[in-house]
Design a protein around this motif. Structure first.
Motif, PDB file in Angstrom:
ATOM      1  N   GLU A  81       0.606  -1.199   0.047  1.00 35.98           N
ATOM      2  CA  GLU A  81       0.123  -0.037  -0.062  1.00 35.98           C
ATOM      3  C   GLU A  81       0.678   1.533   0.046  1.00 35.98           C
ATOM      4  N   VAL A  82       2.341   1.058   0.412  1.00 43.67           N
ATOM      5  CA  VAL A  82       2.816   2.396   0.537  1.00 43.67           C
ATOM      6  C   VAL A  82       4.109   2.192  -0.409  1.00 43.67           C
ATOM      7  N   LEU A  83       4.373   1.298  -1.217  1.00 44.35           N
ATOM      8  CA  LEU A  83       5.385   1.158  -2.022  1.00 44.35           C
ATOM      9  C   LEU A  83       5.547   2.365  -2.941  1.00 44.35           C
ATOM     10  N   TRP A  84       6.838   3.037  -3.356  1.00 39.79           N
ATOM     11  CA  TRP A  84       7.004   4.173  -4.192  1.00 39.79           C
ATOM     12  C   TRP A  84       6.345   5.290  -3.685  1.00 39.79           C
ATOM     13  N   GLN A  85       5.622   5.438  -2.521  1.00 36.82           N
ATOM     14  CA  GLN A  85       5.070   6.587  -2.214  1.00 36.82           C
ATOM     15  C   GLN A  85       5.960   7.164  -1.035  1.00 36.82           C
ATOM     16  N   ASN A  86       5.898   8.489  -0.893  1.00 39.01           N
ATOM     17  CA  ASN A  86       6.624   9.179  -0.009  1.00 39.01           C
ATOM     18  C   ASN A  86       5.922   8.849   1.467  1.00 39.01           C
ATOM     19  N   PRO A  87       6.944   8.757   2.581  1.00 40.21           N
ATOM     20  CA  PRO A  87       6.365   8.496   3.818  1.00 40.21           C
ATOM     21  C   PRO A  87       5.394   9.554   4.311  1.00 40.21           C
ATOM     22  N   ARG A  88       5.250  10.699   3.560  1.00 35.88           N
ATOM     23  CA  ARG A  88       4.485  11.662   3.964  1.00 35.88           C
ATOM     24  C   ARG A  88       3.018  11.288   4.167  1.00 35.88           C
ATOM     25  N   VAL A  89       2.681  10.135   3.430  1.00 35.39           N
ATOM     26  CA  VAL A  89       1.430   9.287   3.713  1.00 35.39           C
ATOM     27  C   VAL A  89       0.935   9.183   5.082  1.00 35.39           C
ATOM     28  N   LEU A  90       1.944   9.165   6.049  1.00 30.68           N
ATOM     29  CA  LEU A  90       1.558   8.836   7.392  1.00 30.68           C
ATOM     30  C   LEU A  90       1.432  10.150   8.088  1.00 30.68           C
ATOM     31  N   LYS A  91       1.549  11.295   7.496  1.00 29.78           N
ATOM     32  CA  LYS A  91       1.540  12.671   8.085  1.00 29.78           C
ATOM     33  C   LYS A  91       0.327  12.937   8.752  1.00 29.78           C
ATOM     34  N   SER A  92       0.422  13.490  10.031  1.00 31.06           N
ATOM     35  CA  SER A  92      -0.741  13.723  10.538  1.00 31.06           C
ATOM     36  C   SER A  92      -1.102  15.145  10.729  1.00 31.06           C
ATOM     37  N   LYS A  93      -0.185  15.970  10.344  1.00 32.58           N
ATOM     38  CA  LYS A  93      -0.157  17.587  10.459  1.00 32.58           C
ATOM     39  C   LYS A  93      -0.029  18.053  11.798  1.00 32.58           C
ATOM     40  N   LYS A  94       0.440  17.018  12.751  1.00 33.67           N
ATOM     41  CA  LYS A  94       0.595  17.619  14.100  1.00 33.67           C
ATOM     42  C   LYS A  94       2.149  17.485  14.464  1.00 33.67           C
ATOM     43  N   THR A  95       2.883  17.087  13.682  1.00 32.83           N
ATOM     44  CA  THR A  95       4.307  17.188  13.721  1.00 32.83           C
ATOM     45  C   THR A  95       4.651  18.695  13.376  1.00 32.83           C
ATOM     46  N   PRO A  96       5.273  19.479  14.274  1.00 32.62           N
ATOM     47  CA  PRO A  96       5.850  20.515  14.158  1.00 32.62           C
ATOM     48  C   PRO A  96       6.555  20.909  12.745  1.00 32.62           C
ATOM     49  N   ARG A  97       6.422  21.927  11.992  1.00 27.83           N
ATOM     50  CA  ARG A  97       6.725  22.266  10.904  1.00 27.83           C
ATOM     51  C   ARG A  97       8.445  22.348  10.888  1.00 27.83           C
ATOM     52  N   SER A  98       8.916  22.854  12.166  1.00 29.15           N
ATOM     53  CA  SER A  98      10.442  22.898  12.238  1.00 29.15           C
ATOM     54  C   SER A  98      11.104  21.538  12.354  1.00 29.15           C
ATOM     55  N   THR A  99      10.110  20.426  12.820  1.00 29.92           N
ATOM     56  CA  THR A  99      10.628  18.955  12.841  1.00 29.92           C
ATOM     57  C   THR A  99      11.102  18.730  11.471  1.00 29.92           C
ATOM     58  N   TYR A 100      10.216  19.072  10.402  1.00 27.88           N
ATOM     59  CA  TYR A 100      10.625  18.416   9.204  1.00 27.88           C
ATOM     60  C   TYR A 100      11.684  19.366   8.470  1.00 27.88           C
ATOM     61  N   GLN A 101      11.847  20.914   8.862  1.00 25.18           N
ATOM     62  CA  GLN A 101      12.672  21.713   8.438  1.00 25.18           C
ATOM     63  C   GLN A 101      14.142  21.175   8.802  1.00 25.18           C
ATOM     64  N   ASP A 102      14.259  20.794  10.155  1.00 29.83           N
ATOM     65  CA  ASP A 102      15.514  20.189  10.818  1.00 29.83           C
ATOM     66  C   ASP A 102      15.771  19.062  10.116  1.00 29.83           C
ATOM     67  N   MET A 103      14.887  17.924   9.639  1.00 32.63           N
ATOM     68  CA  MET A 103      15.157  16.884   9.128  1.00 32.63           C
ATOM     69  C   MET A 103      15.826  17.042   7.572  1.00 32.63           C
ATOM     70  N   ASN A 104      15.111  17.946   6.917  1.00 31.69           N
ATOM     71  CA  ASN A 104      15.615  18.074   5.639  1.00 31.69           C
ATOM     72  C   ASN A 104      16.843  18.707   5.719  1.00 31.69           C
ATOM     73  N   SER A 105      17.072  19.622   6.395  1.00 28.08           N
ATOM     74  CA  SER A 105      18.579  20.512   6.614  1.00 28.08           C
ATOM     75  C   SER A 105      19.473  19.512   6.716  1.00 28.08           C
ATOM     76  N   SER A 106      19.309  18.812   7.751  1.00 24.26           N
ATOM     77  CA  SER A 106      20.287  17.601   8.175  1.00 24.26           C
ATOM     78  C   SER A 106      20.917  16.963   6.958  1.00 24.26           C
ATOM     79  N   LEU A 107      19.599  16.228   6.246  1.00 19.06           N
ATOM     80  CA  LEU A 107      19.908  15.001   5.357  1.00 19.06           C
ATOM     81  C   LEU A 107      20.491  15.883   4.052  1.00 19.06           C
ATOM     82  N   SER A 108      20.267  17.171   3.954  1.00 19.53           N
ATOM     83  CA  SER A 108      20.754  17.782   2.619  1.00 19.53           C
ATOM     84  C   SER A 108      22.165  18.123   2.837  1.00 19.53           C
ATOM     85  N   GLN A 109      22.377  18.036   4.035  1.00 22.55           N
ATOM     86  CA  GLN A 109      24.025  18.544   4.389  1.00 22.55           C
ATOM     87  C   GLN A 109      24.652  17.059   4.677  1.00 22.55           C
ATOM     88  N   GLY A 110      24.253  15.949   4.578  1.00 20.50           N
ATOM     89  CA  GLY A 110      24.779  14.512   4.467  1.00 20.50           C
ATOM     90  C   GLY A 110      24.799  14.142   5.877  1.00 20.50           C
TER      91      GLY A 110
END
Length: 595
Positions: A81-110
């Protein structure tokens, strides 16, 4: 999409062999494995698939390539049901935006990333995950995959929230409790930073005639009365005011003001809110209130001063049958008593006015004594027996607790030596309470070890109790000192757990082996479901850390039965024995040995 013989799902355009190779690369990069295991790709699949953590693998475009069985259990989604989908299918909209920003920043920096998500189960319910996302690279350093390892921490978060609520809020009225109030007042004073243009008052309110309701109608009616009083008080205070119930029929609040008349005006509103009788079970009850106030900065600039002086003013109002007194106008017997205690406590040791009593601790499985606690008492010639709750804060404020604390340790060692020489055996250890002043003393460790050496007492026979608030006063220094004491052989016990920060994280750093649940938690287990849940959660978490749990303030059979059911280790309280002097306690031990 198809299944291999290990029942692991693969995508159609990636061959089974390629998927095995990819997961082999991921596993090899993520874990330290023997050559035999690393070469057995099917075994690697099985290890990942049956991991106790959810494992999700995405490509660099964040498309899900694989998820293990635990992921399916936690999320409710099957892999297909989730193959090839982005994990955002699990998103509840309750996780703070800053959490995703911090995650994306860390991963983009390797960089790898650690954090928490609030996600949505397939059935719509929310759950909380602790996640670690690792970048998997090939030998050249090129990013190939993201490996996410997740743990469902929903139950832990709920338990922590319940513990926080019980630790910081009054379960009866829903108001902040004393701990919460003290923290907020400390924060307020700290932010002022010597700006004496800011003015506020602390008001201490004590109900009149409340005891009559309890005595004539019962405690349930008394509880209803307290809830109604809390509701009325909340209806007349300002939005920025902080109102708390600190115990019994006592309330306290912080009130910002622009003029000297503001505290008295608020006190009048609080008093007037009780003019209408309280209607309980069809009966009208009239209660009043005595209120005292102390103002910042006129009366005091520290938390201790403001609380003490507001309390003194309240007693002055009560003794003079007035509804309100400001501290600057209070000159009655209570302030004189405080001053008298301050002048007498310093010499209490020299005058042989201090003494110890001993309360046994009982193993709930064997019903045998497993140790005891030494408790400090003071019999003052003029005042009689003064409560430790009254004189210890004054001694701490005046800097006398070092001398008193070391005297207690010396008396405990002397008593242990006497019992040893007379053939009286105390099972387990004897607990003593430490003060923050002792732990801050630069020579605390050599002093306490010298006392033990003088009486030939081993550290294993002494249990040192510290409160959560002491641990937070100077965390690093205190933790280091307690860790050294534990290394010397002393048992370290966390006293009054739940009345402070209620965090088990710091216990690992200080090698605490005993956790004492505060009696305020135990009081409610006979009748309140939430109290039972909290106590059981504390016991389970402490046991998971390998700690022994002691329940304080146990007073009835229902509490004992409940504590046994949840496998609490030790109980202490009036149900088993009141504190006794050394002679009575010695007879108590002797009687146990003769049975």
């Amino acid at each position: 999409m198809h299944s291999n013989k290990n029942n692991l799902m693969c995508v159609d355009d990636i061959s089974e062999s390629e998927t095995l190779d990819s997961l082999s690369l991921i596993t090899a990069n993520s874990f330290s494995l023997t050559g035999e295991v690393q070469n057995n790709k099917n075994l690697l699949f099985a290890i990942v698939h049956h991991s106790s953590n959810a494992v999700v693998i995405t490509d660099t475009k964040r498309r899900i390539l694989y998820a293990n069985k635990k992921f399916e259990d936690i999320s409710g989604y099957k892999l297909e049901e989730v193959l090839w989908q982005n994990p955002r299918v699990l998103k509840s909209k309750k996780t703070p935006r800053s959490t995703y920003q911090d995650m994306n920043s860390s991963l983009s920096q390797g960089k790898d990333w650690h954090g928490e998500f609030i996600n949505t189960h397939k059935d719509g319910t929310e759950y909380i995950e602790k996640a670690t996302i690792t970048i998997i690279r090939d030998n050249s350093g090129k990013s190939l995959y993201y490996l996410a390892e997740k743990t469902d921490i929903t139950a832990l978060k709920i338990a922590q929230k319940e513990i926080y609520s019980l630790a910081y809020y009054d379960t009866l009225t829903g108001l902040p409790n004393r701990t919460h109030f003290v923290e907020k007042l400390n924060e307020k004073i700290a932010t002022i930073d010597d700006n004496y243009e800011v003015r506020f008052s602390v008001l201490f309110a004590d109900l009149n005639r409340f005891k009559t309701i309890n005595d004539t109608c019962g405690h349930l009616s008394g509880d209803m009365a307290l809830r109604e009083v809390a509701r009325r008080f909340k209806s007349v205070i300002g939005g920025e005011d902080i109102l708390a119930r600190i115990g019994g029929d006592e309330f306290i609040l912080v009130h910002d003001h622009t003029s000297g008349s503001c505290p008295s005006e608020l006190a009048r509103k609080l008093s007037d809110s009780l003019l209408e009788p309280l209607s309980i079970h069809g009966n009208d009850h009239h209660v009043g209130v005595s209120i005292g106030s102390a103002s910042y900065p006129d009366d005091g600039v520290t938390l201790e001063q403001l609380l003490q002086f507001a309390d003194i003013a309240m007693y002055e109002a009560k003794s003079s049958n007035r509804f309100y007194y400001a501290y600057k106008d209070a000159t009655g017997s209570q302030s004189q008593r405080q001053f008298y205690i301050t002048t007498r406590i310093e010499k209490a040791i020299d005058r042989n006015e201090l003494y110890l009593v001993y309360q046994p601790k009982i193993d709930l499985k064997t019903k045998q004594i497993i140790g005891a606690e030494a408790l400090l008492r003071w019999r003052e010639p003029e005042l009689g027996v003064v409560s430790p709750a009254e004189f210890i804060p004054i001694a701490e404020r005046c800097g006398f607790m070092n001398d008193i604390g070391f005297w207690v340790i010396e008396q405990v060692c002397c008593q242990l030596k006497k019992w040893q020489e007379s053939g009286v055996h105390l099972p387990g250890s004897l607990a003593v309470n430490l003060s923050i002043q002792q732990l801050d003393h630069s020579d605390f460790l050599p002093i306490i070890t010298a006392i033990l050496d003088r009486f030939d007492v081993y550290p294993k026979h002494i249990e040192l109790e510290v409160t959560e608030s002491m641990l937070m006063t100077n965390p690093q220094q205190t933790s280091e000192m307690l860790a050294m004491l534990a290394k010397c052989g002393f048992t370290i016990s966390i006293d009054d757990f739940g009345t402070g920060y209620s965090s088990l994280a710091y216990l690992k750093d200080i090698n605490a082996s005993v956790l004492k649940i505060d009696k305020s938690f135990i009081e409610g287990v006979s009748s309140k479901t939430n109290a039972k849940t909290i106590v059981e959660s504390i016991v389970q978490m402490a046991h998971n850390l390998g700690m022994t749990v002691v329940a304080e303030g146990v007073e009835d059979k229902l509490q004992v039965s409940f504590l046994k059911d949840i496998e609490c280790d030790i109980a202490q309280g009036f149900f088993f024995s009141k504190p006794m002097n050394a002679q009575k306690f010695e007879r108590y031990l002797s009687n146990l040995e003769s049975k």
